[in-house]
Design a protein around this motif. Structure first.
Motif, PDB file in Angstrom:
ATOM      1  N   SER A  10      11.133  -2.299   6.795  1.00 56.05           N
ATOM      2  CA  SER A  10      10.520  -2.027   8.099  1.00 56.05           C
ATOM      3  C   SER A  10      11.164  -2.878   9.190  1.00 56.05           C
ATOM      4  CB  SER A  10       9.014  -2.283   8.031  1.00 56.05           C
ATOM      5  OG  SER A  10       8.764  -3.630   7.644  1.00 56.05           O
ATOM      6  N   GLU A  17       2.943  -0.662  12.901  1.00 61.81           N
ATOM      7  CA  GLU A  17       1.779  -0.506  12.058  1.00 61.81           C
ATOM      8  C   GLU A  17       2.108  -0.788  10.592  1.00 61.81           C
ATOM      9  OE1 GLU A  17      -2.179   0.149  11.203  1.00 61.81           O
ATOM     10  OE2 GLU A  17      -1.153  -0.100  13.150  1.00 61.81           O
ATOM     11  N   VAL A  18       3.327  -0.388  10.167  1.00 61.56           N
ATOM     12  CA  VAL A  18       3.758  -0.678   8.809  1.00 61.56           C
ATOM     13  C   VAL A  18       3.843  -2.190   8.585  1.00 61.56           C
ATOM     14  CG1 VAL A  18       5.643  -0.438   7.150  1.00 61.56           C
ATOM     15  CG2 VAL A  18       4.965   1.510   8.533  1.00 61.56           C
ATOM     16  N   GLU A  71       0.174   3.934   1.482  1.00 63.96           N
ATOM     17  CA  GLU A  71       0.186   4.472   2.845  1.00 63.96           C
ATOM     18  C   GLU A  71       1.311   3.865   3.676  1.00 63.96           C
ATOM     19  OE1 GLU A  71      -2.835   4.846   6.693  1.00 63.96           O
ATOM     20  OE2 GLU A  71      -3.476   3.813   4.849  1.00 63.96           O
ATOM     21  N   ALA A  72       1.579   2.545   3.458  1.00 66.57           N
ATOM     22  CA  ALA A  72       2.660   1.888   4.207  1.00 66.57           C
ATOM     23  C   ALA A  72       4.013   2.473   3.842  1.00 66.57           C
ATOM     24  CB  ALA A  72       2.631   0.388   3.934  1.00 66.57           C
ATOM     25  N   GLN A 121       6.532   4.315   6.341  1.00 64.59           N
ATOM     26  CA  GLN A 121       7.912   3.838   6.438  1.00 64.59           C
ATOM     27  C   GLN A 121       8.888   5.011   6.368  1.00 64.59           C
ATOM     28  OE1 GLN A 121       9.334   0.745   6.791  1.00 64.59           O
ATOM     29  NE2 GLN A 121      11.336   1.712   6.724  1.00 64.59           N
ATOM     30  N   ARG A 158       2.157  -4.446  10.101  1.00 59.85           N
ATOM     31  CA  ARG A 158       0.796  -5.000  10.032  1.00 59.85           C
ATOM     32  C   ARG A 158       0.185  -4.799   8.660  1.00 59.85           C
ATOM     33  NH1 ARG A 158      -4.201  -3.423  10.270  1.00 59.85           N
ATOM     34  NH2 ARG A 158      -3.616  -1.238  10.458  1.00 59.85           N
ATOM     35  N   MET A 159       0.475  -3.642   8.053  1.00 61.82           N
ATOM     36  CA  MET A 159      -0.101  -3.326   6.752  1.00 61.82           C
ATOM     37  C   MET A 159       0.633  -4.046   5.619  1.00 61.82           C
ATOM     38  SD  MET A 159      -0.666   0.758   7.366  1.00 61.82           S
ATOM     39  CE  MET A 159      -1.205   1.045   5.678  1.00 61.82           C
ATOM     40  N   ALA A 160       1.969  -4.133   5.730  1.00 63.78           N
ATOM     41  CA  ALA A 160       2.770  -4.752   4.666  1.00 63.78           C
ATOM     42  C   ALA A 160       3.806  -5.679   5.290  1.00 63.78           C
ATOM     43  CB  ALA A 160       3.448  -3.669   3.827  1.00 63.78           C
ATOM     44  N   PRO A 216       0.828  -1.214   0.000  1.00 60.94           N
ATOM     45  CA  PRO A 216       0.000   0.000   0.000  1.00 60.94           C
ATOM     46  C   PRO A 216       0.860   1.261   0.000  1.00 60.94           C
ATOM     47  CG  PRO A 216      -0.758  -1.582   1.642  1.00 60.94           C
ATOM     48  CD  PRO A 216       0.549  -2.080   1.148  1.00 60.94           C
TER      49      PRO A 216
END
Length: 841
Positions: A128, A117-118, A91-92, A96, A120-122, A89
């Protein structure tokens, strides 16, 4: 993933060929698709068809011209070599970048929250994890940082720099397992370059520290094979030490003495580290002269450093040990006096206490316990308690004190060791047995027999570990301790305790021996072997009762072959015979039979003499239980195998008489006589058999055959005398009777000369002969003479005790016969007085 495509272009055709092919294509194309479509339909549809046909025409033209065509490359099977980041994404990626900025500004906590959170998303974004590792490292969570670094490395498995970086961080934290894993990855990516050799070097040290010496040698050999490290002295010393640890001394010497360049040869041969490693290998190979020569050359090259640092102190101790081994006491004193007299070296040497320990062990092996004791005492120092790790050192010091005659100090040392051990430990039993043995053998007033007995009684109440698993080396050690404890109890005349310890231990040892033999038979015959049983015999109630003791539980059946024998075969057989004799003495026939059953299963394939000995004990057992016929049959088999034993033949005749078979052994004796024609014992037995049958002439013939071989045997001469006397009593004429009687007294006089006047047996036998022919007044005087003879002596020797017992039996027989004479002549008071003084009922 998108499928990759490529154009495969062949060589272009010439222009003339293109022109000809174009015309042919147009004709073919028009004929195939029909250009009338455009004329019939017309309009937009027709124009669209014309466009499509033009495209198709172009593709066919290219095919015919050989200029190429679009083909699809076949997709490779299996997992791709790299894990591509996809579907990340936007957003990720933005978060980052923000987290990286926070990390750069030192806001580690906020950066960590954002990076979580990064993730979790990617979860497939490696950057990360790498940044998270850096954040946790900055926060001081180094172990957690390594975990995130490893996640990043696994997402990019070809990143060599990352694997090396993680391995270095693991080295700082001493995380050996993870460091070895990272080095494995880095070595695979390095492709056998010079940089990879340093990685091999690090991994070899790690594997050596873990005890995986074979893999460490493999890596060290790779390093040694490179041009860069081929002449590196540290590599040679390390590889030589590894070879030494695994016992490959020849290869260690070959590596250490490998030729080097001329410019470095002199420096290497005199380098103290190299000399120490090479001398150690030479000492393991017992090449003490070579080791001593090398060390002395090193001392000559480094005179200023000798005796000043640990390295040269170690070399000095090795030089002293080599001098001791080759018998040069003067040179050994030159090198080792520094350690025994200079207290300044205590702080230097205590960093490596093995120096003193090696010197002490060398003196101990050479039976110089006084010198060894000095070094052991230096190692112990002022300590008043024994730690578990120091148990071997304290035990060796106590042994040196005991061998040096310092029994009081040895007993005190043993007691200190006991205070530092738990009663449930096997070492506690070992020390207690050593202390009890020391106290029993000591003649000091303060160390008495009663104290030894107290120590044994204290061990008796301790519950040690039961032997429930299949035997191993630890079980062997424990069984040997039980045997020693049983022997000490027997010296204290505690027969019941001796049997309580020895019987279950022997049963266990025999079962292990049986399983080993059965397993070997299966291996010889193959997997389809029949008739080989590995199951343990049925456990009786007595076995279950014995299993509740602290020594041993019943052994479960096991198909696996034990690694070791619990007791050596010779010792096991001897202990078994001793235990059987004491069980026979106590008339404990039930436990005696159980031990014989266990031993018989293995003795069938053992030496014949041991098998015959157990048969004899079983014959005695059957005799004790009243089965005289079975006892007679068993002893016949033993006598046929061992015809040269007086004990066996005496028991044979006793069992034959009890079984009413004394007159039916003629064939058996004849067969034994044929197999051993010159055997004196067989001649004896044949003479006895003829004597029992009343055939005195044949008996005398056999006795005189034996007499020709051993004319000085008192027992044989007595048999001849008694046979002549019995033969004389059966004669009807006085002349023959008198001649035979004189011959009997002639041999009886010879018998008396061989025994001497101090033996009551000679006087009793002469009196018995007079008594038998009716000369009572002569018989009376010889009976009294036998009763008046003194005892053998007050010695506690077993032979003296046995002789005294035999003399007591002879005196009892003499007293009984003398009392019979008194009663027959009416002297009842004299008979009663003789019975009161000499007979015990």
């Amino acid at each position: 993933e998108e499928e990759e495509e490529e154009d495969v272009d062949d060589e272009p055709a010439s222009s003339s060929e293109d022109a000809g092919l174009e015309e042919a294509e147009e004709e073919e194309f028009d004929g195939e698709f029909g250009v009338d479509v455009q004329h019939e339909h017309g309009g937009e549809l027709g124009s669209q068809i014309v466009v499509d046909l033009d495209g198709k025409r172009k593709s066919l033209r290219d095919v015919y011209a050989g200029r190429g065509r679009r083909v699809r490359k076949r997709r490779k099977l299996g997992r791709p070599k790299t894990i591509k980041q996809r579907n990340v994404p936007e957003e990720a990626l933005i978060m980052q970048g923000e987290a990286n900025m926070l990390y750069a500004q030192g806001q580690y906590a906020k950066a960590a929250e954002m990076l979580v959170e990064v993730v979790r998303m990617a979860p497939g974004l490696k950057d990360s994890y790498h940044t998270l590792g850096a954040v946790h490292e900055a926060l001081g969570n180094k172990e957690k940082a390594i975990e995130f670094f490893l996640l990043a490395a696994h997402l990019s498995p070809k990143d060599l720099s990352l694997w090396r970086m993680i391995s270095e961080k693991c080295m700082e934290l001493k995380m050996d397992d993870k460091e070895i894993m990272c080095l494995d990855k880095a070595i695979k990516l390095s492709e056998n370059s010079d940089a990879a050799k340093s990685l091999y070097w690090r991994r070899a040290h790690l594997l050596s520290g873990r005890g995986d010496l074979k893999k460490a040698i493999r890596d060290a050999e790779v390093v040694m094979g490179s041009d860069v490290f081929a002449e590196d002295m540290n590599v040679r010393v390390f590889l030589g030490s590894l070879y030494e640890k695994v016992g490959k001394y020849d290869q260690a010497i070959r590596v250490l003495t490998r030729p080097v360049s001329t410019a470095r040869a002199g420096n290497v041969e005199q380098d103290p580290v190299f000399v120490r490693a090479t001398a150690s290998v030479y000492m393991k190979k017992t090449h003490f002269c070579d080791a001593l020569t090398m060390i002395e050359d090193c001392f000559e090259a480094h005179k200023s450093r000798v005796g000043k640092d640990k390295l040269f102190l170690d070399l000095q101790s090795k030089a002293g040990i080599c001098a001791l081994k080759i018998g040069d006491a003067k040179k050994a004193s030159k090198y080792l006096d520094v350690f025994s007299g200079d207290t300044r070296l205590a702080a230097e040497v205590m960093g490596r206490p093995e120096m003193f320990q090696n010197i002490a062990e060398t003196y101990y092996q050479l039976n110089d316990t006084d010198s060894a004791l000095k070094f052991y005492e230096k190692l112990i120092g002022d300590q008043t308690t024994c730690r578990t790790s120091q148990f071997p050192l304290w035990m060796r010091m106590a042994e040196c004190q005991q061998n040096s005659g310092k029994t009081d100090k040895a007993a005190s040392t043993y007691r200190i060791i006991l205070e530092g051990l738990m009663p449930s430990q096997v070492e506690y039993l070992e020390v207690s047995i050593a202390l009890a043995d020391l106290l029993l053998k000591s003649s000091s007033s303060t160390l008495s027999r009663e104290q030894s007995l107290e120590v044994l009684q204290g061990v008796e109440s301790i519950e040690h570990l039961d032997i429930t698993s299949y035997p191993s080396t630890q079980h062997k050690r424990r069984c040997n301790l039980y045997v020693r404890e049983a022997a000490l109890n027997l010296l204290h005349k505690r027969v019941d305790r001796f049997i309580e310890l020895m019987l279950p231990t022997l049963i266990l040892a025999w079962r292990v021996s049986r399983d080993r033999i059965a397993k070997k038979m299966i291996r010889r015959k193959g997997k389809g072997a029949k008739g080989v049983v590995l199951q343990s015999p049925a456990i009786s109630e007595a076995d279950q009762k014995a299993s509740t003791s602290r020594v041993v539980k019943p052994l479960p059946s096991s198909p696996s072959l034990p690694a070791v024998s619990l007791i050596a075969e010779d010792e096991l057989f001897q202990y078994t015979m001793d235990c059987l004799k004491w069980l026979l003495h106590l008339k404990d026939t039930q436990r005696m039979r159980r031990l014989l059953d266990c031993a018989d299963e293995c003795i069938r394939v053992k030496p014949r003499r041991r098998r015959d000995a157990l048969k004899f004990m079983r014959a005695v057992l059957e005799y004790q239980q009243g089965d005289f016929k079975q006892a007679h049959d068993l002893i016949k088999m033993v006598c046929s195998e061992c015809p040269s034993s007086n004990v066996l033949w005496n028991f044979f005749f006793d069992a034959a008489v009890k079984a009413d078979m004394a007159f039916s052994n003629g064939r058996f004796i004849t067969s034994v006589k044929k197999s051993g024609k010159d055997n004196v014992h067989v001649m004896f037995v044949a003479g006895h058999h003829h004597f029992l049958l009343g055939n005195h002439v044949s008996a005398l013939e056999e006795y005189f055959k034996a007499y020709s071989h051993c004319p000085e045997n008192p027992g044989l001469i007595l048999c001849i005398a008694v046979t002549y006397l019995q033969y004389a009593l059966n004669m009807k004429t006085d002349d023959k009777r008198n001649v035979l009687t004189l011959k009997a007294f002639y041999f009886m006089e010879k018998y008396t000369e061989l025994l001497g006047d101090s033996d009551p047996g000679s006087a009793y036998n002469i009196g018995r002969m007079y008594h038998q022919i009716g000369l009572i007044h002569y018989a009376q005087s010889f009976y009294r003479k036998a009763l008046e003879m003194p005892q053998v002596g007050n010695s506690t020797n077993e032979k003296h005790e046995e002789a005294e017992g035999e003399h007591q039996v002879v005196k009892s027989c003499a007293a009984h016969n003398l009392a019979v004479i008194y009663v027959s002549t009416g002297a009842n008071e004299l008979a009663a007085d003789i019975r009161r003084k000499h007979l015990r009922f």
